[in-house]
Design a protein around this motif. Sequence first.
Motif, short mmCIF file in Angstrom:
data_model
loop_
_atom_site.label_atom_id
_atom_site.label_comp_id
_atom_site.label_asym_id
_atom_site.label_seq_id
_atom_site.Cartn_x
_atom_site.Cartn_y
_atom_site.Cartn_z
N LEU A 178 94.66 91.31 -29.12
CA LEU A 178 94.23 92.71 -29.15
C LEU A 178 95.42 93.66 -29.02
N MET A 179 96.41 93.29 -28.25
CA MET A 179 97.61 94.11 -28.13
C MET A 179 98.35 94.16 -29.47
N GLN A 180 98.40 93.00 -30.13
CA GLN A 180 99.05 92.95 -31.44
C GLN A 180 98.29 93.84 -32.43
N GLN A 206 87.90 96.20 -37.17
CA GLN A 206 88.12 94.79 -36.87
C GLN A 206 88.53 94.60 -35.40
N MET A 207 89.38 95.47 -34.90
CA MET A 207 89.81 95.36 -33.51
C MET A 207 88.62 95.56 -32.57
N ALA A 208 87.79 96.54 -32.86
CA ALA A 208 86.61 96.79 -32.02
C ALA A 208 85.67 95.60 -32.05
N LEU A 209 85.51 95.03 -33.23
CA LEU A 209 84.65 93.85 -33.37
C LEU A 209 85.22 92.67 -32.58
N GLN A 210 86.53 92.45 -32.68
CA GLN A 210 87.17 91.36 -31.94
C GLN A 210 87.08 91.59 -30.43
N ALA A 211 87.28 92.84 -30.02
CA ALA A 211 87.20 93.16 -28.59
C ALA A 211 85.80 92.89 -28.07
N GLU A 212 84.81 93.20 -28.86
CA GLU A 212 83.43 92.94 -28.46
C GLU A 212 83.16 91.44 -28.35
N CYS A 213 83.65 90.68 -29.32
CA CYS A 213 83.48 89.22 -29.29
C CYS A 213 84.20 88.60 -28.08
N ILE A 214 85.40 89.09 -27.80
CA ILE A 214 86.18 88.59 -26.66
C ILE A 214 85.45 88.90 -25.36
N ALA A 215 84.93 90.11 -25.27
CA ALA A 215 84.21 90.50 -24.05
C ALA A 215 82.99 89.60 -23.83
N LYS A 216 82.27 89.29 -24.89
CA LYS A 216 81.11 88.39 -24.78
C LYS A 216 81.55 86.99 -24.39
N ALA A 217 82.67 86.52 -24.98
CA ALA A 217 83.15 85.17 -24.69
C ALA A 217 83.58 85.05 -23.23
N VAL A 218 84.19 86.08 -22.68
CA VAL A 218 84.63 86.07 -21.28
C VAL A 218 83.42 85.99 -20.37
N LEU A 219 82.39 86.71 -20.71
CA LEU A 219 81.18 86.70 -19.88
C LEU A 219 80.48 85.34 -19.93
#
Length: 132
Positions: free
Chosen positions: A42-44, A14-27
């Motif tokens: 993500l830190m939490q 789930q964390m990897a999936l969220q990190a991927e979504c966040i990275a796409k959103a930032v771009l």
Amino acid sequence: MLTQQERLAEMKRQMALQAECIAKAVLQRLNPLAHQRSIAYLMQCSQQIQEQEKHLAALEEERRRIRQECIDQQQRLELTEQHRLDCLKEYTELEQIRQSNEADRDWIARSVWKERLHAQPAVKMPRLENKA
């Protein structure tokens, strides 16, 4: 323990999936406030994963300790069983010796009794004559 490992794997997924979504959103669009919240989230998640890993390590240590205790108990049980068998063997040997000694005493006593019986001269009983 298996469910705890599965839970940890799910948390990491789930964390990897969220990190991927966040990275796409930032771009796609730069929103500093959303990015800050995402980083905090993500830190939490990372802290929860670390806690779960610690929990798993504690469970593994408990499992190891219980296994060792089980092995120790099994060894004590085997020693006790071996001691019981040794005592039973010793008792059987002593009982056989006792019975053998008793049989010898009986045989000797019967032999002496038979010797005395055969050694005694036959005593004739005087005949009583019937005078009528």
